[in-house]
Design a protein around this motif. Structure first.
Motif, PDB file in Angstrom:
ATOM      1  N   PHE A 174       0.849  -1.202   0.000  1.00 24.80           N
ATOM      2  CA  PHE A 174       0.000   0.000   0.000  1.00 24.80           C
ATOM      3  C   PHE A 174       0.878   1.242   0.000  1.00 24.80           C
ATOM      4  CE2 PHE A 174      -1.940   2.996   3.273  1.00 24.80           C
ATOM      5  CZ  PHE A 174      -2.590   3.757   2.325  1.00 24.80           C
ATOM      6  N   LYS A 175       0.632   2.103  -0.989  1.00 20.92           N
ATOM      7  CA  LYS A 175       1.385   3.371  -1.087  1.00 20.92           C
ATOM      8  C   LYS A 175       0.416   4.537  -0.873  1.00 20.92           C
ATOM      9  CE  LYS A 175       3.586   6.913  -3.269  1.00 20.92           C
ATOM     10  NZ  LYS A 175       3.069   7.996  -2.437  1.00 20.92           N
ATOM     11  N   PRO A 176       0.485   5.183   0.296  1.00 24.97           N
ATOM     12  CA  PRO A 176      -0.380   6.354   0.512  1.00 24.97           C
ATOM     13  C   PRO A 176       0.178   7.566  -0.234  1.00 24.97           C
ATOM     14  CG  PRO A 176       0.974   5.917   2.470  1.00 24.97           C
ATOM     15  CD  PRO A 176       1.346   4.876   1.447  1.00 24.97           C
ATOM     16  N   ALA A 177      -0.671   8.573  -0.464  1.00 23.79           N
ATOM     17  CA  ALA A 177      -0.177   9.842  -1.019  1.00 23.79           C
ATOM     18  C   ALA A 177       0.835  10.432  -0.034  1.00 23.79           C
ATOM     19  CB  ALA A 177      -1.338  10.813  -1.208  1.00 23.79           C
ATOM     20  N   THR A 178       1.774  11.217  -0.549  1.00 31.01           N
ATOM     21  CA  THR A 178       2.760  11.833   0.358  1.00 31.01           C
ATOM     22  C   THR A 178       2.029  12.584   1.467  1.00 31.01           C
ATOM     23  OG1 THR A 178       4.489  11.960  -1.299  1.00 31.01           O
ATOM     24  CG2 THR A 178       4.595  13.576   0.478  1.00 31.01           C
ATOM     25  N   GLN A 179       1.116  13.506   1.074  1.00 31.93           N
ATOM     26  CA  GLN A 179       0.282  14.167   2.104  1.00 31.93           C
ATOM     27  C   GLN A 179      -0.816  13.170   2.482  1.00 31.93           C
ATOM     28  OE1 GLN A 179       2.744  17.183   2.263  1.00 31.93           O
ATOM     29  NE2 GLN A 179       0.946  17.210   3.563  1.00 31.93           N
ATOM     30  N   GLY A 180      -0.605  12.455   3.553  1.00 30.50           N
ATOM     31  CA  GLY A 180      -1.497  11.359   3.925  1.00 30.50           C
ATOM     32  C   GLY A 180      -0.674  10.144   4.332  1.00 30.50           C
ATOM     33  N   SER A 181       0.658  10.286   4.238  1.00 32.40           N
ATOM     34  CA  SER A 181       1.535   9.145   4.541  1.00 32.40           C
ATOM     35  C   SER A 181       1.593   8.830   6.027  1.00 32.40           C
ATOM     36  CB  SER A 181       2.957   9.423   4.070  1.00 32.40           C
ATOM     37  OG  SER A 181       3.018   9.431   2.689  1.00 32.40           O
ATOM     38  N   VAL A 182       1.492   9.862   6.861  1.00 35.77           N
ATOM     39  CA  VAL A 182       1.575   9.580   8.308  1.00 35.77           C
ATOM     40  C   VAL A 182       0.336   8.775   8.709  1.00 35.77           C
ATOM     41  CG1 VAL A 182       1.750  10.549  10.621  1.00 35.77           C
ATOM     42  CG2 VAL A 182       2.931  11.667   8.716  1.00 35.77           C
ATOM     43  N   VAL A 183      -0.814   9.199   8.219  1.00 38.00           N
ATOM     44  CA  VAL A 183      -2.038   8.444   8.491  1.00 38.00           C
ATOM     45  C   VAL A 183      -1.917   7.042   7.891  1.00 38.00           C
ATOM     46  CG1 VAL A 183      -4.434   8.258   7.741  1.00 38.00           C
ATOM     47  CG2 VAL A 183      -3.665  10.314   8.834  1.00 38.00           C
ATOM     48  N   GLY A 184      -1.347   6.945   6.712  1.00 35.69           N
ATOM     49  CA  GLY A 184      -1.164   5.639   6.063  1.00 35.69           C
ATOM     50  C   GLY A 184      -0.328   4.713   6.941  1.00 35.69           C
ATOM     51  N   ILE A 185       0.770   5.249   7.482  1.00 29.71           N
ATOM     52  CA  ILE A 185       1.620   4.429   8.364  1.00 29.71           C
ATOM     53  C   ILE A 185       0.851   4.081   9.640  1.00 29.71           C
ATOM     54  CG2 ILE A 185       3.686   4.521   9.833  1.00 29.71           C
ATOM     55  CD1 ILE A 185       5.059   6.051   7.493  1.00 29.71           C
ATOM     56  N   LYS A 186       0.077   5.040  10.142  1.00 25.12           N
ATOM     57  CA  LYS A 186      -0.667   4.759  11.387  1.00 25.12           C
ATOM     58  C   LYS A 186      -1.695   3.641  11.184  1.00 25.12           C
ATOM     59  CE  LYS A 186       0.126   8.898  14.050  1.00 25.12           C
ATOM     60  NZ  LYS A 186      -0.388   9.995  14.844  1.00 25.12           N
ATOM     61  N   ILE A 187      -2.358   3.605  10.047  1.00 24.40           N
ATOM     62  CA  ILE A 187      -3.318   2.507   9.873  1.00 24.40           C
ATOM     63  C   ILE A 187      -2.574   1.177   9.711  1.00 24.40           C
ATOM     64  CG2 ILE A 187      -5.261   3.914   9.064  1.00 24.40           C
ATOM     65  CD1 ILE A 187      -4.802   3.075   6.270  1.00 24.40           C
ATOM     66  N   GLY A 188      -1.352   1.252   9.178  1.00 23.27           N
ATOM     67  CA  GLY A 188      -0.518   0.036   9.116  1.00 23.27           C
ATOM     68  C   GLY A 188      -0.119  -0.417  10.516  1.00 23.27           C
ATOM     69  N   GLN A 189       0.225   0.541  11.369  1.00 26.85           N
ATOM     70  CA  GLN A 189       0.593   0.188  12.757  1.00 26.85           C
ATOM     71  C   GLN A 189      -0.604  -0.438  13.482  1.00 26.85           C
ATOM     72  OE1 GLN A 189       1.792   4.093  14.059  1.00 26.85           O
ATOM     73  NE2 GLN A 189       3.955   3.775  13.536  1.00 26.85           N
ATOM     74  N   LEU A 190      -1.787   0.105  13.208  1.00 24.75           N
ATOM     75  CA  LEU A 190      -2.986  -0.446  13.867  1.00 24.75           C
ATOM     76  C   LEU A 190      -3.310  -1.847  13.347  1.00 24.75           C
ATOM     77  CD1 LEU A 190      -5.225   2.761  14.061  1.00 24.75           C
ATOM     78  CD2 LEU A 190      -3.933   1.678  15.917  1.00 24.75           C
ATOM     79  N   ALA A 191      -2.968  -2.102  12.093  1.00 21.00           N
ATOM     80  CA  ALA A 191      -3.172  -3.460  11.560  1.00 21.00           C
ATOM     81  C   ALA A 191      -2.265  -4.444  12.301  1.00 21.00           C
ATOM     82  CB  ALA A 191      -2.889  -3.484  10.058  1.00 21.00           C
ATOM     83  N   ILE A 192      -1.045  -4.009  12.592  1.00 18.23           N
ATOM     84  CA  ILE A 192      -0.136  -4.884  13.364  1.00 18.23           C
ATOM     85  C   ILE A 192      -0.724  -5.114  14.752  1.00 18.23           C
ATOM     86  CG2 ILE A 192       2.162  -5.090  14.398  1.00 18.23           C
ATOM     87  CD1 ILE A 192       3.264  -3.417  12.073  1.00 18.23           C
ATOM     88  N   GLU A 193      -1.194  -4.012  15.370  1.00 22.40           N
ATOM     89  CA  GLU A 193      -1.781  -4.139  16.718  1.00 22.40           C
ATOM     90  C   GLU A 193      -3.004  -5.066  16.689  1.00 22.40           C
ATOM     91  OE1 GLU A 193      -2.213  -0.227  18.501  1.00 22.40           O
ATOM     92  OE2 GLU A 193      -3.467  -1.085  20.101  1.00 22.40           O
ATOM     93  N   ALA A 194      -3.711  -5.090  15.569  1.00 22.62           N
ATOM     94  CA  ALA A 194      -4.888  -5.961  15.452  1.00 22.62           C
ATOM     95  C   ALA A 194      -4.484  -7.423  15.257  1.00 22.62           C
ATOM     96  CB  ALA A 194      -5.754  -5.498  14.274  1.00 22.62           C
ATOM     97  N   GLY A 195      -3.182  -7.659  15.089  1.00 23.48           N
ATOM     98  CA  GLY A 195      -2.698  -9.038  14.966  1.00 23.48           C
ATOM     99  C   GLY A 195      -2.577  -9.517  13.526  1.00 23.48           C
ATOM    100  N   ILE A 196      -2.804  -8.642  12.571  1.00 22.04           N
ATOM    101  CA  ILE A 196      -2.708  -9.054  11.164  1.00 22.04           C
ATOM    102  C   ILE A 196      -1.253  -9.503  10.903  1.00 22.04           C
ATOM    103  CG2 ILE A 196      -2.845  -8.206   8.770  1.00 22.04           C
ATOM    104  CD1 ILE A 196      -5.341  -6.623   9.604  1.00 22.04           C
ATOM    105  N   PRO A 197      -1.074 -10.710  10.400  1.00 27.40           N
ATOM    106  CA  PRO A 197       0.270 -11.291  10.339  1.00 27.40           C
ATOM    107  C   PRO A 197       1.249 -10.522   9.441  1.00 27.40           C
ATOM    108  CG  PRO A 197      -1.427 -12.963   9.933  1.00 27.40           C
ATOM    109  CD  PRO A 197      -2.121 -11.644   9.924  1.00 27.40           C
ATOM    110  N   ALA A 198       2.523 -10.796   9.663  1.00 27.55           N
ATOM    111  CA  ALA A 198       3.604 -10.139   8.921  1.00 27.55           C
ATOM    112  C   ALA A 198       3.453 -10.373   7.425  1.00 27.55           C
ATOM    113  CB  ALA A 198       4.952 -10.667   9.403  1.00 27.55           C
ATOM    114  N   GLY A 199       3.691  -9.323   6.653  1.00 28.92           N
ATOM    115  CA  GLY A 199       3.677  -9.422   5.191  1.00 28.92           C
ATOM    116  C   GLY A 199       2.320  -9.192   4.554  1.00 28.92           C
TER     117      GLY A 199
END
Ligand SMILES: NC(=O)C1=CN([C@@H]2O[C@H](COP(=O)(O)OP(=O)(O)OC[C@H]3O[C@@H](n4cnc5c(N)ncnc54)[C@H](OP(=O)(O)O)[C@@H]3O)[C@@H](O)[C@H]2O)C=CC1
Ligand SMILES: O=C(O)[C@H](O)COP(=O)(O)O
Length: 472
Positions: A174-199
């Motif tokens: 997933f490639k977020p827009a540059t303006q929107g990348s911090v939110v993009g990374i944050k939803i990725g971090q939340l996916a990890i917290e939700a237990g979504i497996p690596a990769g």
């Protein structure tokens, strides 16, 4: 200043380069994100490929549980996500909160739509089948997807690609827009917290013009879902390694007014449709087409509504906020100046303080003016006076875009006949152009897109049939 690292294989990447994320309101650097190298992006695809079969094999119940946990975390963190979004894209805070909630609802609807998907079965009693067979066609994941989202809905237009695809067993780069990348990374971090497996969900960041080609030409891609501008969409069509593309591009949505019924309410609807988030929506009403007589009556009503629009900083929750960057604001200013120079009437607005443009209404716009054709993606609304319905349809259809149109009329039969002649994905009769409700198919034709989005349609476009036929 905070730095946010891209996520590959559920690991934060220690990249050597960083990309500045600006706050459009202050024009200062708000944060930095990783600017990934080609090699790092390649490793994201390898991680997605390695994870895919296992992710698919864990089954729909388990994947649903992960998605529900992700949805819950988005809601639990809605204030942080909304605040981040507000800084990255200068959207009013309350609209950022609404976007997070709409996204959570999108995940719920995705789960329920998936449950309604039918497995196709055939046997010797089925029409056209003469052999003694039992055939079953199930929808299965396509494999590794690429999601590329634009700045204007950084959570919603990301998750609306990812959630259906993840649920059905795909993995993503997933490639977020540059303006929107911090939110993009944050939803990725939340996916990890939700237990979504690596990769399973890899978030790659960097400037599109630097890393876009590297992303879309990777040989491991099975499908791409892109939302953004026409030139980038065209480039994807030319160079992507996968030709399995869904493209949601720009629009030049017209509001066509056929009679004088209900003009006060229509003026309100048009202004809401044209100016929310400063017109930075693909579905914004971007031109009004109507007769001289109707224009004489509705222009003052639209003007009065435009004058009521609140203008200010995103934390004050106005309708009009600073545009995403100076280049975009300059583009809108040039369109206004070109129109006025060629004889358009500046009814309201036209002034600017840095990237904050006053909402602008132009009357007597003609087809010689750029604003009649270009997508401003900003707070300007042209009124084009045309007296014959056939000519209205012709001007509406001359646009290279074909996303949506609104027709306002008390004569719904007439509006329906006009609707049938318009070259757009969707026509709204007596309602403004808009993407929702999210369960509806969402599509553009001509330069506005290729393929269809919407919850069910995205489940379909991220899956394929696998048929198994048993001869008895
Ligand atoms: N029809 C629809 O559903 C929608 C259409 N849009 C359209 O999007 C445009 C505004 O959004 P905006 O974000 O500015 O659009 P862009 O096309 O500039 O960017 C969209 C995405 O593509 C990335 N990108 C840029 N260059 C490349 C490349 N060469 N290869 C691959 N990816 C690339 C961007 O990254 P980066 O930010 O790093 O450049 C961003 O993630 C408008 O035209 C609007 O109409 C917007 C929303 C919805
Ligand atoms: O990105 C956009 O502009 C959206 O797809 C439009 O969505 P909306 O009509 O719900 O604002």
């Amino acid at each position: 200043m905070e730095k946010f690292k891209a996520i590959i294989n559920n690991q934060e990447i220690e990249s050597n380069s960083w990309l500045d994320i600006m706050d459009p309101t202050t024009d200062e650097v708000y944060a930095q994100v990783s600017a990934l190298s080609a090699q790092e992006i390649d490793s994201a695809f390898k991680a997605a490929k390695a994870a895919q079969k296992k992710w698919e094999a864990i089954g729909i119940e388990k994947r649903t549980e992960f998605l529900i946990r992700w949805r819950d975390l988005l809601l639990k963190n809605e204030e942080d996500l909304a605040t981040t979004m507000m800084h990255e894209i200068a959207k009013a805070y309350k609209d950022c909160l609404t976007e997070v909630r709409r996204t959570a609802e999108y995940i719920d609807l995705t789960i329920s739509e998936y449950n309604d998907l039918q497995v196709l079965t055939f046997d010797k009693n089925s029409k056209g089948v003469t052999e003694d067979i039992v055939a079953e066609y199930k929808r299965i994941a396509k494999g590794v997807g690429v999601g590329i989202s634009p700045f204007n809905y950084p959570i919603n237009l990301a998750v609306s690609k990812l959630a259906p695809g993840l649920l059905t067993g795909n993995t993503f780069v997933f490639k977020p827009a540059t303006q929107g990348s911090v939110v993009g990374i944050k939803i990725g971090q939340l996916a990890i917290e939700a237990g979504i497996p690596a990769g399973v969900l890899n978030v790659v960041t960097g400037r599109g013009r630097d890393i876009g080609d590297v992303i879309v030409t990777n040989p491991l891609i099975d499908f791409i879902s892109f939302t953004g501008s026409v030139p980038v969409g065209r480039r994807l069509m030319e160079i992507s390694s996968s030709k399995d593309l869904v493209l949601e591009l720009g629009g030049k949505d017209a509001a066509i007014l056929l009679d004088e019924h209900n003009l006060e309410n229509i003026a309100k609807d048009i202004v809401a449709g044209a100016f929310s988030y400063s017109g930075q929506r693909c579905t914004a009403i971007k031109r009004v087409i109507t007769t001289d007589n109707i224009a004489d009556k509705i222009t003052p009503l639209i003007k009065a509504e435009v004058a009521k629009l609140t203008v200010g900083l995103p934390n004050e929750n106005p309708i009009i906020t600073p545009m995403i960057d100076k280049k975009s604001a300059d583009f809108v200013t040039d369109l206004i100046n070109d129109a006025v120079k060629k004889g358009a009437t500046l009814v309201y607005g036209g002034t600017r303080d840095k990237n904050l443009l006053q909402p602008t209404l132009l009357d007597n716009v003609t087809v010689e003016m750029n604003v009649a054709w270009e997508e401003p993606f900003g707070p300007v609304l042209p009124i084009i006076r045309i007296n014959e319905i056939e000519d209205m349809i012709s001007v509406a259809n001359k646009s290279n875009f074909g996303l949506q149109t609104s027709i306002y009329s008390k004569d719904v039969d007439l509006a329906y006949k006009v609707a049938e002649q318009l070259e757009v994905g969707t026509v709204n009769i007596n309602r403004r152009t808009q993407r929702g409700p999210d369960v509806l198919p969402f599509l553009g034709v001509k330069d506005s897109g290729f393929g269809v989005q919407g919850i069910k349609e995205t489940i379909l476009s991220t899956t394929r049939y696998r048929g198994i036929i048993i001869k008895k």
